[in-house]
Design a protein around this motif. Structure first.
Motif, PDB file in Angstrom:
ATOM      1  N   GLU A 176       0.616  -0.867   0.275  1.00 44.72           N
ATOM      2  CA  GLU A 176       0.029  -0.094   0.487  1.00 44.72           C
ATOM      3  C   GLU A 176       0.703   0.995   0.088  1.00 44.72           C
ATOM      4  N   TYR A 177       1.821   0.973   0.768  1.00 41.13           N
ATOM      5  CA  TYR A 177       2.932   2.417   0.860  1.00 41.13           C
ATOM      6  C   TYR A 177       3.730   2.093  -0.986  1.00 41.13           C
TER       7      TYR A 177
ATOM      8  N   ARG B 117       2.460   1.915  -3.576  1.00 37.50           N
ATOM      9  CA  ARG B 117       1.372   2.121  -3.866  1.00 37.50           C
ATOM     10  C   ARG B 117       0.882   3.155  -4.423  1.00 37.50           C
ATOM     11  N   LYS B 118       1.359   3.820  -2.844  1.00 37.64           N
ATOM     12  CA  LYS B 118       0.656   5.616  -3.042  1.00 37.64           C
ATOM     13  C   LYS B 118       1.851   6.219  -2.946  1.00 37.64           C
ATOM     14  N   LYS B 119       3.034   6.115  -2.872  1.00 39.11           N
ATOM     15  CA  LYS B 119       4.231   6.819  -2.891  1.00 39.11           C
ATOM     16  C   LYS B 119       4.409   7.780  -4.219  1.00 39.11           C
ATOM     17  N   ASP B 120       4.546   8.959  -3.451  1.00 38.74           N
ATOM     18  CA  ASP B 120       4.909   9.301  -5.126  1.00 38.74           C
ATOM     19  C   ASP B 120       6.653   9.183  -5.409  1.00 38.74           C
TER      20      ASP B 120
ATOM     21  N   THR C 280      -9.483   0.204  -0.490  1.00 38.67           N
ATOM     22  CA  THR C 280      -8.141  -0.186  -0.585  1.00 38.67           C
ATOM     23  C   THR C 280      -7.162  -1.386  -0.881  1.00 38.67           C
ATOM     24  N   LYS C 281      -6.840  -1.606   0.520  1.00 38.51           N
ATOM     25  CA  LYS C 281      -6.033  -2.739   1.359  1.00 38.51           C
ATOM     26  C   LYS C 281      -6.701  -4.290   0.770  1.00 38.51           C
TER      27      LYS C 281
ATOM     28  N   ASP D 176      -7.518  -4.142  -2.246  1.00 33.20           N
ATOM     29  CA  ASP D 176      -7.009  -5.310  -3.918  1.00 33.20           C
ATOM     30  C   ASP D 176      -5.637  -6.228  -4.407  1.00 33.20           C
TER      31      ASP D 176
ATOM     32  N   ASN E  81      -5.229  -0.996  -9.842  1.00 28.11           N
ATOM     33  CA  ASN E  81      -6.241  -0.821  -8.943  1.00 28.11           C
ATOM     34  C   ASN E  81      -4.255   0.117  -9.008  1.00 28.11           C
ATOM     35  N   GLY E  82      -3.651   0.490  -9.771  1.00 26.70           N
ATOM     36  CA  GLY E  82      -2.778   1.876  -9.595  1.00 26.70           C
ATOM     37  C   GLY E  82      -1.440   1.083  -9.977  1.00 26.70           C
TER      38      GLY E  82
ATOM     39  N   ALA F 169       0.592   6.056 -13.376  1.00 31.00           N
ATOM     40  CA  ALA F 169       1.869   6.055 -11.505  1.00 31.00           C
ATOM     41  C   ALA F 169       2.916   6.635 -11.380  1.00 31.00           C
TER      42      ALA F 169
END
Length: 386
Positions: free
Chosen positions: A29-30, A32-35, A179-180, A182, A218-219, A224
């Motif tokens: 999750e980290y 996936r969301k990390k920029d 989302t956790k 996915d 899912n990103g 991304a």
């Protein structure tokens, strides 16, 4: 022990708080969301994405027994009209085409029967059906006969129930949940698809495309800022892949949890590994500059061409005046002619249409051999040449 069909209900599992899967979900999750905010030029990163797509396509085909080597496939990208173009190469190209289809459509359309049907059609397109080839007599349609899976103790469900099982699977993956869940759902859905084996042939290739579609949706995709290389999870060791699938075939929580841990751990390792390529200092030092030296040593390029290309690598975007120091004695017109030669060889491309600023190009020329070689040395290739 003889093979048999064993029904079990499709449900989400709840790993314990102290389970390794819970840790993996948190870490993924980290990621996936990390920029990422990578320093690699988008056009260079996009070329890497294409190379990894080819490798994923080859890896997926190799799981099913395709023995095309990386070297053979790379030559088809360098030579626009390769000789002896075989059904083995077409099989790989079909998978690559299906991945493009996913990226173009999966955000706008649900992953449902029609979507999976389209993926299957592309995967088996123009391939001879078994026993001589890897096609299917009914592309895009569920099987109308029962079958067995080689070297498996699991017998897929009766053909009359395939549609029902698949609709259950689509309902499961499209169910609105936090989302956790996915990536856990993606792992469970991958096994369930193989368990159903909905098509007469091409199920392995289609399920890996199905999983790729879920990951993109899912990103975890190029837009991304990262390259997903999901096939590497499965094809780095084909026997382990099949063994882990078998553990989940009974439907008991222990086997499914082992399968999910295998998938999520593999995804985490691949994402972390490939994310390194967004660090341009790493990319130019470990991959691009050595790839140019590799090409020069084998006389694929000249010394002047190597100097220009290395300057393009160092600056990421190069223009005429940047080359005056390394091409001492040449005037502006002469330097422009040297640049044009490399543009004609597709080793440099304008940063924008009509611009006189240029970026390294390596995905469809002799530089690709060196790039692949260095990616291999750095541990990025999901498959090895046989």
């Amino acid at each position: 022990m003889s093979a048999k069909f064993n029904h079990y209900d499709l449900t989400s599992i709840q790993p314990d708080f102290d389970s390794p899967i819970t840790d993996l979900i948190i870490e993924l999750e980290y990621l996936r969301k990390k920029d990422l905010g990578g320093s690699t030029h988008p056009e260079v990163f996009f070329q890497l994405r294409n190379v990894f797509h080819w490798l994923e396509s080859m890896g997926s085909a190799r799981i099913e027994g395709n023995n095309t080597t990386i070297a053979e496939y790379v030559e088809t990208k360098i030579d626009s009209t390769p000789k002896n173009y075989s059904s083995k190469l077409l099989e790989i190209d079909n998978i690559d085409e299906a991945m493009e289809y996913i990226e173009e459509n999966v955000r706008d359309y649900p992953i449902d029967k029609r979507f999976i049907s389209d993926l299957h059609k592309i995967a088996v397109k123009d391939l001879p059906p078994p026993p001589k080839g890897e096609g299917d007599l009914t592309p895009g349609k569920y099987r109308n006969h029962n079958l067995i899976i080689s070297n498996s103790l699991h017998i897929p469900p009766d053909s009359l129930t395939v549609d029902t099982y698949m609709e259950e699977l689509f309902s499961y993956i499209n169910l609105e949940q936090p989302t956790k869940y996915d990536l856990l759902k993606a792992a469970i859905a991958h096994h369930r698809f193989v368990w159903i084996h909905p098509f007469g042939n091409g199920n392995g290739r289609t399920v890996r495309l199905f999983t790729y579609a879920m990951l993109v949706k899912n990103g975890l995709n190029i837009n991304a800022g990262r390259i997903v290389n999901p096939t590497a999870v499965f094809c780095s060791n084909r026997n382990v892949y099949y063994d882990m699938l078998s553990k989940a075939d009974t439907g008991d929580n222990r086997g499914i949890l082992e399968w999910c841990e295998y998938v999520l751990k593999g995804l985490k390792e691949e994402i972390e590994k490939v994310d390194k390529l967004s660090d341009y200092n790493y990319l130019k030092t470990k991959i691009l500059n050595p790839a140019i030296s590799y090409s020069l040593e084998r006389k694929f390029i000249t010394d002047i061409e190597a100097k220009i290309l290395k300057k393009a690598v160092d600056l990421q975007v190069v223009k005429n005046e940047d080359l005056k120091e390394i091409l001492a004695g040449k005037n502006t017109s002469q330097i422009s002619r040297e640049i044009k030669k490399l543009v004609d060889k597709k080793m440099l491309i304008p940063e924008e249409e009509g611009a006189r600023r240029y970026i390294l190009m390596f995905e469809n020329n002799h530089l690709l051999r060196g790039v692949i070689h260095l990616l291999d040395l750095e541990g990025f290739l999901p498959v090895k040449d046989l």
